[in-house]
Design an enzyme around this catalytic site. Sequence first.
Site, mmCIF file in Angstrom:
data_model
loop_
_atom_site.group_PDB
_atom_site.id
_atom_site.type_symbol
_atom_site.label_atom_id
_atom_site.label_comp_id
_atom_site.label_asym_id
_atom_site.label_seq_id
_atom_site.Cartn_x
_atom_site.Cartn_y
_atom_site.Cartn_z
ATOM 1 N N TYR A 43 46.008 34.678 30.232
ATOM 2 C CA TYR A 43 46.457 33.319 29.933
ATOM 3 C C TYR A 43 45.331 32.310 30.092
ATOM 4 O O TYR A 43 44.253 32.633 30.598
ATOM 5 C CB TYR A 43 47.658 32.937 30.818
ATOM 6 C CG TYR A 43 47.321 32.571 32.251
ATOM 7 C CD1 TYR A 43 46.841 33.525 33.141
ATOM 8 C CD2 TYR A 43 47.484 31.271 32.718
ATOM 9 C CE1 TYR A 43 46.542 33.186 34.458
ATOM 10 C CE2 TYR A 43 47.192 30.920 34.033
ATOM 11 C CZ TYR A 43 46.716 31.893 34.892
ATOM 12 O OH TYR A 43 46.409 31.556 36.181
ATOM 13 N N ARG A 62 36.809 31.837 27.203
ATOM 14 C CA ARG A 62 37.250 32.664 28.334
ATOM 15 C C ARG A 62 38.442 33.535 27.941
ATOM 16 O O ARG A 62 38.564 34.682 28.365
ATOM 17 C CB ARG A 62 37.575 31.801 29.547
ATOM 18 C CG ARG A 62 37.852 32.638 30.789
ATOM 19 C CD ARG A 62 37.996 31.805 32.029
ATOM 20 N NE ARG A 62 39.098 30.867 31.929
ATOM 21 C CZ ARG A 62 39.333 29.888 32.789
ATOM 22 N NH1 ARG A 62 38.527 29.716 33.818
ATOM 23 N NH2 ARG A 62 40.360 29.078 32.632
ATOM 24 N N ARG A 110 58.467 51.243 27.104
ATOM 25 C CA ARG A 110 57.650 51.148 28.312
ATOM 26 C C ARG A 110 56.885 52.442 28.595
ATOM 27 O O ARG A 110 57.474 53.521 28.704
ATOM 28 C CB ARG A 110 58.536 50.796 29.517
ATOM 29 C CG ARG A 110 57.733 50.455 30.767
ATOM 30 C CD ARG A 110 58.657 50.125 31.918
ATOM 31 N NE ARG A 110 57.914 49.684 33.087
ATOM 32 C CZ ARG A 110 57.223 50.487 33.893
ATOM 33 N NH1 ARG A 110 57.178 51.784 33.640
ATOM 34 N NH2 ARG A 110 56.590 49.996 34.944
ATOM 35 N N HIS A 112 52.782 53.327 30.557
ATOM 36 C CA HIS A 112 51.617 52.625 31.113
ATOM 37 C C HIS A 112 50.385 52.532 30.211
ATOM 38 O O HIS A 112 49.819 51.459 30.090
ATOM 39 C CB HIS A 112 51.202 53.243 32.456
ATOM 40 C CG HIS A 112 52.110 52.887 33.593
ATOM 41 N ND1 HIS A 112 53.422 53.316 33.649
ATOM 42 C CD2 HIS A 112 51.909 52.155 34.694
ATOM 43 C CE1 HIS A 112 53.984 52.849 34.753
ATOM 44 N NE2 HIS A 112 53.087 52.132 35.407
ATOM 45 N N LYS A 159 41.462 36.551 33.539
ATOM 46 C CA LYS A 159 42.536 35.579 33.824
ATOM 47 C C LYS A 159 43.882 36.200 33.447
ATOM 48 O O LYS A 159 44.478 35.890 32.413
ATOM 49 C CB LYS A 159 42.289 34.258 33.082
ATOM 50 C CG LYS A 159 43.122 33.109 33.649
ATOM 51 C CD LYS A 159 42.547 31.770 33.258
ATOM 52 C CE LYS A 159 43.459 30.616 33.614
ATOM 53 N NZ LYS A 159 43.695 30.444 35.043
HETATM 54 N N1 PDD Z 1 44.093 28.183 37.424
HETATM 55 N N2 PDD Z 1 40.499 30.384 40.162
HETATM 56 C C1 PDD Z 1 41.735 30.805 39.845
HETATM 57 C C2 PDD Z 1 42.267 32.019 40.522
HETATM 58 C C3 PDD Z 1 42.487 30.102 38.884
HETATM 59 O O1 PDD Z 1 43.727 30.525 38.557
HETATM 60 C C4 PDD Z 1 41.952 28.941 38.281
HETATM 61 C C5 PDD Z 1 42.714 28.156 37.256
HETATM 62 C C6 PDD Z 1 40.659 28.526 38.660
HETATM 63 C C7 PDD Z 1 39.991 27.321 38.039
HETATM 64 O O2 PDD Z 1 39.657 27.567 36.695
HETATM 65 P P1 PDD Z 1 39.605 26.381 35.618
HETATM 66 O O3 PDD Z 1 38.632 25.405 36.126
HETATM 67 O O4 PDD Z 1 39.145 27.044 34.373
HETATM 68 O O5 PDD Z 1 40.999 25.812 35.517
HETATM 69 C C8 PDD Z 1 39.958 29.284 39.593
HETATM 70 C C9 PDD Z 1 44.965 27.557 36.449
HETATM 71 C C10 PDD Z 1 44.735 26.098 36.354
HETATM 72 C C11 PDD Z 1 46.396 27.940 36.769
HETATM 73 O O6 PDD Z 1 46.628 29.119 36.979
HETATM 74 O O7 PDD Z 1 47.268 27.070 36.794
#
Ligand code: PDD
Length: 297
Positions: A43, A62, A110, A112, A159
């Site tokens: 995400y 990213r 489903r 894995h 992410k």
């Molecule tokens: N979170 N570290 C983690 C684990 C994060 O989930 C996030 C962002 C950041 C900061 O990244 P950025 O500057 O690109 O937002 C660091 C988002 C905002 C969220 O999960 O809501």
Amino acid sequence: MTDHWNGRRPAGRIAYVNGRYMQHGDAGVHVEDRGLQLGDAVYEVCRIENGHLLDEEEHLDRLERSLGEIEMAMPMRRGALKLVMAETVRRNHLRDGLLYLQVTRGALKRDHPIPERAPKPTLIMTARGMDEAALARRHADGISVIVCPDQRWGRCDIKTTQLLANLLAKTAARRAGAFEAWLIDGDGFVTEGTSTNVWIVDGDGRVITRDLSHAILPGVTRRVILEAAAEAQIPVVERRFTLAEALSAREAFMSSATGAAIPVTSIDGKKIGDGKPGPLTRRVAELYARRSQERLS
Ligand code: PDD
């Protein structure tokens, strides 16, 4: 569809799911969606400012990287994706707020392993306003954090929507009356916050933030702050730091798209510096805000 909103359906909100803009309360995915069943999804979160998406290209870069790391392609061409993002903001009538974008591997019986033949990915976008007054208060007064062991997996640079360890630590923070939890690795070093990158200012006025590795998310805000600090000739060191260093730091702050640079005035109940937002933190926040304005104009 059942009411997910405890009778408080968000009026007028629009969500985008796989090619359709729908009433937020009616939007959903298949029960066999791998994002839901296996957390097989990544995400992004973008700040909406003045109707524009801040650092959009960096967030899409990213996203593409996260997808690549789990053997997925972008769900559509970047130009088309940007159109949908802009349209989602527009349909939600938002001037300021947040845009969330999730991509899952799609719906399939489903099992894995990554399927040999990729199903159609699921693409979700939602947008919402933020409590801007509360955010301004956090900037003005600073926030408290607690510390928790970092119980996440070995690829925190991706992410992923698999956020259980993050949400458990954030819950512990909120129950302790703090706003965020800083996560501590097995060697006693601070990795990052549950949804923020971490920064301290040492006794010599050097700004320190953890270096990039599989242990942390490469924050977009982190990167923009590093560029702005370099331009302003603020000394910055990218290295890991211990909890003890954080506790004796002159200043501390955290960064994310959702809050820019927010001062941290106490860690685990211990005051940082004089317990007020520090001057370098304010400077960094101002530089970031100015840079954002330049990028949007
Ligand atoms: N979170 N570290 C983690 C684990 C994060 O989930 C996030 C962002 C950041 C900061 O990244 P950025 O500057 O690109 O937002 C660091 C988002 C905002 C969220 O999960 O809501």
